[in-house]
Enzyme design. Structure first.
Site, PDB file in Angstrom:
ATOM      1  N   ASP A 478       0.680  -1.131  -0.118  1.00 60.18           N
ATOM      2  CA  ASP A 478       0.073  -0.174   0.042  1.00 60.18           C
ATOM      3  C   ASP A 478       0.901   1.423  -0.039  1.00 60.18           C
ATOM      4  O   ASP A 478       1.952   1.227   0.413  1.00 60.18           O
ATOM      5  CB  ASP A 478      -0.916  -0.052   0.967  1.00 60.18           C
ATOM      6  CG  ASP A 478      -2.286   0.754   1.137  1.00 60.18           C
ATOM      7  OD1 ASP A 478      -2.421   1.544   0.246  1.00 60.18           O
ATOM      8  OD2 ASP A 478      -3.353   0.308   1.851  1.00 60.18           O
ATOM      9  N   ASP A 548     -10.712   1.821  -3.254  1.00 52.41           N
ATOM     10  CA  ASP A 548     -11.282   1.562  -2.111  1.00 52.41           C
ATOM     11  C   ASP A 548     -12.767   1.384  -1.931  1.00 52.41           C
ATOM     12  O   ASP A 548     -13.450   1.076  -1.057  1.00 52.41           O
ATOM     13  CB  ASP A 548     -10.862   2.650  -0.880  1.00 52.41           C
ATOM     14  CG  ASP A 548      -9.563   2.244  -0.417  1.00 52.41           C
ATOM     15  OD1 ASP A 548      -8.928   0.989  -0.687  1.00 52.41           O
ATOM     16  OD2 ASP A 548      -8.947   3.342   0.283  1.00 52.41           O
TER      17      ASP A 548
HETATM   18  C1  GLA Z   1      -5.818   1.898   2.082  1.00 54.57           C
HETATM   19  C2  GLA Z   1      -6.225   0.722   1.012  1.00 54.57           C
HETATM   20  C3  GLA Z   1      -7.040  -0.037   1.840  1.00 54.57           C
HETATM   21  C4  GLA Z   1      -6.452  -0.580   3.285  1.00 54.57           C
HETATM   22  C5  GLA Z   1      -6.039   0.724   4.097  1.00 54.57           C
HETATM   23  C6  GLA Z   1      -5.480  -0.024   5.273  1.00 54.57           C
HETATM   24  O1  GLA Z   1      -6.673   2.755   2.297  1.00 54.57           O
HETATM   25  O2  GLA Z   1      -6.461   1.188   0.239  1.00 54.57           O
HETATM   26  O3  GLA Z   1      -7.596  -1.162   1.262  1.00 54.57           O
HETATM   27  O4  GLA Z   1      -5.612  -1.379   3.239  1.00 54.57           O
HETATM   28  O5  GLA Z   1      -5.357   1.417   3.518  1.00 54.57           O
HETATM   29  O6  GLA Z   1      -5.132   1.409   6.195  1.00 54.57           O
END
Ligand code: GLA
Length: 731
Positions: A478, A548
């Site tokens: 990430d 997301d």
């Molecule tokens: C980001 C990612 C999510 C999740 C969060 C965790 O927003 O896109 O899928 O992994 O971080 O903090």
């Protein structure tokens, strides 16, 4: 050979499958001219297209008007300061402060195969797939070499480009911009398409007219970004999904970029693509070389759809690497939307137990397993398992999950540091920052200066330790903020402008190291959802979390826009719980499954808490995934209707390469009262083949299904969906 040089006309002809691209050396001064790009031509010499017999004429005939010549000449690579006032690709400043450059032909070579770009992602091709042309140009005044590199994929409509700049002068020079690609089209009657968005609504399609002036998209956020994607296409104004001439450009790079179509004074259009000159400079010492990243150029004579299918084929076969390149991915369940930070060993095992019974194949433990992390306030950088949460440690948890016959995956955000972390307390100078200025926080975190060897090494070793401690078979990498406060304590003042590009190179270096040392690990990229969904990342990870936003209806748009460029096999897509956590929408579980099927497919919910009705549907969805994933991963995508044009329904189809099987995913977004069934004309089938509808047993020719269409009855209720599967009659 797909590339020929005609000595007489001094023309290079690059022939891809149905595409020609023609370059000429012009006049005594050996300017590099752009002659033609588009439908394949039998002719070798079409130099008349450059209009050199018209005013202002070439400088050898009319040096009095050299500047107007340079300002209208269709060039293969634009430079600054001599008279071409359209967008420059190259800007170089010498120690004296002069920022003027101009290039002319010196030599060339043509060879089979395609060179690698050192330290950077690029498409690859064997000697029997690709031919490469390198045109070495010089600025004699500066003693600078500029090498224009073109590779042709002979069986696809693809030509790639990159540029190398070599400093042969005695002094150092400063590169202020080195874009990777310039195409001067001799027309302005284009539409332009780019992909724009924001967090949770990435890559929406934006189509508009090319007019005089500049239009396009760009990022100087340090990543390709949620807001803009490194892609631009110009096309006939009449071009549709299935017809018309379309020219697509995609940057194989994950940082700052510019993608621009400039309508110019004589009704021409200059398309440029490359590293955004904002926040970029590069000091080049004598003898040193700088390489600009690759641009993929695609020509389609059958609309946007064919452009996409060409890019999908290229990326699936000639960009994505590793063990999962051609393999079905394990169906995963990710605990992010299930638990957020509130989990422990027992909770994860109970999710895994239930999931394994339903046929789910991998548990992914998301953010929150390390340091003191129970919210996004702390601990990034401290990649040590939190044994209070994970009682018995990571190995115990992974072993338990493995005993359930499931794989285990883990989340990292390697490039970041929380101010509240052990790492920050020991190394406050390890983040990107300006000495003495209060740093700009985003999600309570700073960006690590991974351009520094020791920082990179620390991160790599921390990850490696975790990966070696248990049987980890998947990583979600990430990256949850953009770059700001650009300053590196490791770079001298005249190299600070190199930070953004060095940062991207450092990310690539880490990912290359990780994927070579742990080749069996499936890497999925992510950046606050889909802020780094780009071709650069696909070189390291065969799949990328698209957004997301897991709402099935918003996903129709996100996945549709993403599919313009990137293959479904790469689009991270999960079924989540309702009301959807981002938009609060309630959609049927079945629809959520059908929409996620058009990506990598997985779950992001607490399987122990959802309704029995939904849970009971999972084994059926798992069977559906196993039945159709080969087709979706490897077949040709046809977009039949788009929510960007018609908000009532969405339909896409996958047709196998041999045209023996096809699957159509239909989502009725809004129900229509008091109306007859909807007729949907399918695409991509073989018109002479008879296909059996698996559900109804009816058999019709491809011609009937594509021209007469299928009739889909109203599905009673909004957000309902349906799969329609056809197989060749007799199979
Ligand atoms: C980001 C990612 C999510 C999740 C969060 C965790 O927003 O896109 O899928 O992994 O971080 O903090």
């Amino acid at each position: 050979m797909a590339i020929k040089y005609n000595e007489k006309s001094r023309t290079f002809k690059l022939d891809a499958k149905d595409t020609s691209y023609i370059i000429a050396i012009v006049d005594e001064e050996q300017f590099i001219g752009h002659v033609y790009f588009g439908e394949k031509l039998p002719d070798e010499n079409v130099n008349y297209l450059m209009r050199l017999e018209e005013a202002p004429f070439v400088p050898s005939k009319n040096n009095r008007n050299r500047l107007p010549f340079l300002d209208s000449f269709p060039t293969e690579y634009s430079t600054s300061g001599l008279g071409d006032f359209r967008e420059p690709c190259l800007k170089v400043t010498t120690l004296s402060g002069a920022a003027v450059s101009g290039i002319s032909y010196l030599s060339h070579k043509i060879y089979s195969g395609k060179p690698k770009l050192k330290g950077m992602p690029a498409t690859f091709g064997e000697e029997d797939e690709c031919t490469t042309l390198e045109i070495t140009c010089v600025d004699k005044h500066l003693n600078l070499e500029v090498i224009l590199v073109y590779s042709v994929f002979e069986n696809l409509d693809v030509i790639t480009r990159s540029v190398k700049v070599k400093n042969n002068c005695e002094e150092s020079i400063m590169l202020n911009r080195v874009l990777s690609c310039c195409v001067d089209f001799d027309r302005i009657d284009f539409d332009v398409v780019t992909l724009h968005g924001a967090w949770s609504r990435e890559r929406h399609i934006n189509r508009r007219t090319v007019t005089l002036g500049k239009q396009g998209c760009s990022s100087f956020r340090g990543e390709s970004s949620h807001q803009d994607n490194p892609f631009i296409a110009v096309m006939d104004k009449t071009a549709t999904e299935d017809s018309g001439r379309v020219y697509g450009f995609n940057f194989v790079y994950s940082g700052n970029f510019i993608a621009q179509a400039e309508g110019c004074q004589f009704d021409t259009t200059r398309v440029v693509m490359g590293i955004h000159p904002m926040d970029f400079s590069w000091k080049l010492e004598n003898g040193e070389e700088f390489t600009a990243p690759e641009v993929v150029m695609v020509y389609s004579n059958e609309g946007i759809g064919k452009m996409s299918r060409t890019l999908h084929d290229l990326y699936r076969n000639n960009l994505i690497r590793g063990e999962y390149k051609d393999k079905k991915r394990p169906i995963l369940i990710n605990n992010w939307e299930a638990t957020y930070f509130d989990f422990n060993t027992d909770k994860l095992i109970s999710i895994a137990k239930e999931a394994s019974k339903l046929g789910i194949e991998m548990l992914v433990m998301d953010d929150g397993w390390f340091g003191n992390r129970s919210s996004d306030n702390c601990s990034l950088g401290d990649w040590v398992v939190n044994e209070e949460k994970l009682k018995g440690g990571l190995k115990y948890l992974v072993d338990e999950v493995n005993k359930l016959n499931m794989k285990f995956g883990i989340w990292f955000e390697p490039e970041m540091i929380s101010p509240d972390s052990k790492l920050y307390r020991v190394h406050p100078d390890w983040c990107i920052h300006i000495e003495g200025r209060v740093g700009t926080l985003c999600r309570n975190q700073y960006v690590l200066d991974i351009t520094r060897e020791e920082v990179r090494e620390y991160i790599y070793q921390s990850m490696k330790k975790v990966l070696l401690s248990a049987n980890i078979e998947y990583i979600k990498w990430d990256m949850n903020r953009q770059l700001s406060d650009l300053g590196s304590s490791a770079l001298p003042y005249d190299r600070q402008g190199e930070l953004s590009h060095r940062y991207v190179l450092a990310v690539y270096d880490l990912m290359e190291r990780l994927t070579s040392e742990f080749p069996h690990i499936l890497l999925e990229n992510c950046s606050g959802g889909g802020a780094r969904f780009d071709a650069g990342m696909l070189y390291y990870s065969p799949q990328i979390w698209a957004s997301d936003d897991t709402d099935a209806i918003e996903r129709l748009k996100i996945q549709h826009g993403t599919s313009l460029v990137y293959p479904s096999s790469a689009i991270g897509a999960h079924v989540s719980d309702c009301p959807n956590h981002t938009v609060g929408r309630i959609t049927p579980f079945e629809t959520r499954g059908h929409v996620a099927l058009a990506g990598t497919f997985g779950y992001e919910l607490d399987v122990t808490k959802i309704s029995k009705e939904d849970r009971d549907m999972i084994p059926k969805q798992v069977r559906m995934y196993h039945k159709y994933n080969d087709l979706i991963r490897t077949g040709d995508l046809y977009r039949i209707n788009s929510l960007f044009e018609n908000s009532e329904y969405n339909c896409i189809g996958y047709v196998s390469k041999d045209k023996a099987e096809a699957l159509f995913i239909y989502v009725q977004v809004l129900a229509r009262p008091n109306y007859h069934s909807r007729r949907v004309c399918l695409k991509g089938l073989d018109k002479n083949t008879y296909y059996r509808n698996e559900e109804t047993g009816e058999v019709y020719s491809g011609a009937a299904l594509m021209n007469g269409g299928i009739l889909i009855k109203d599905l009673w209720g909004d957000f309902k969906s349906k799969l329609v599967h056809f197989v060749r009659e007799g199979e």
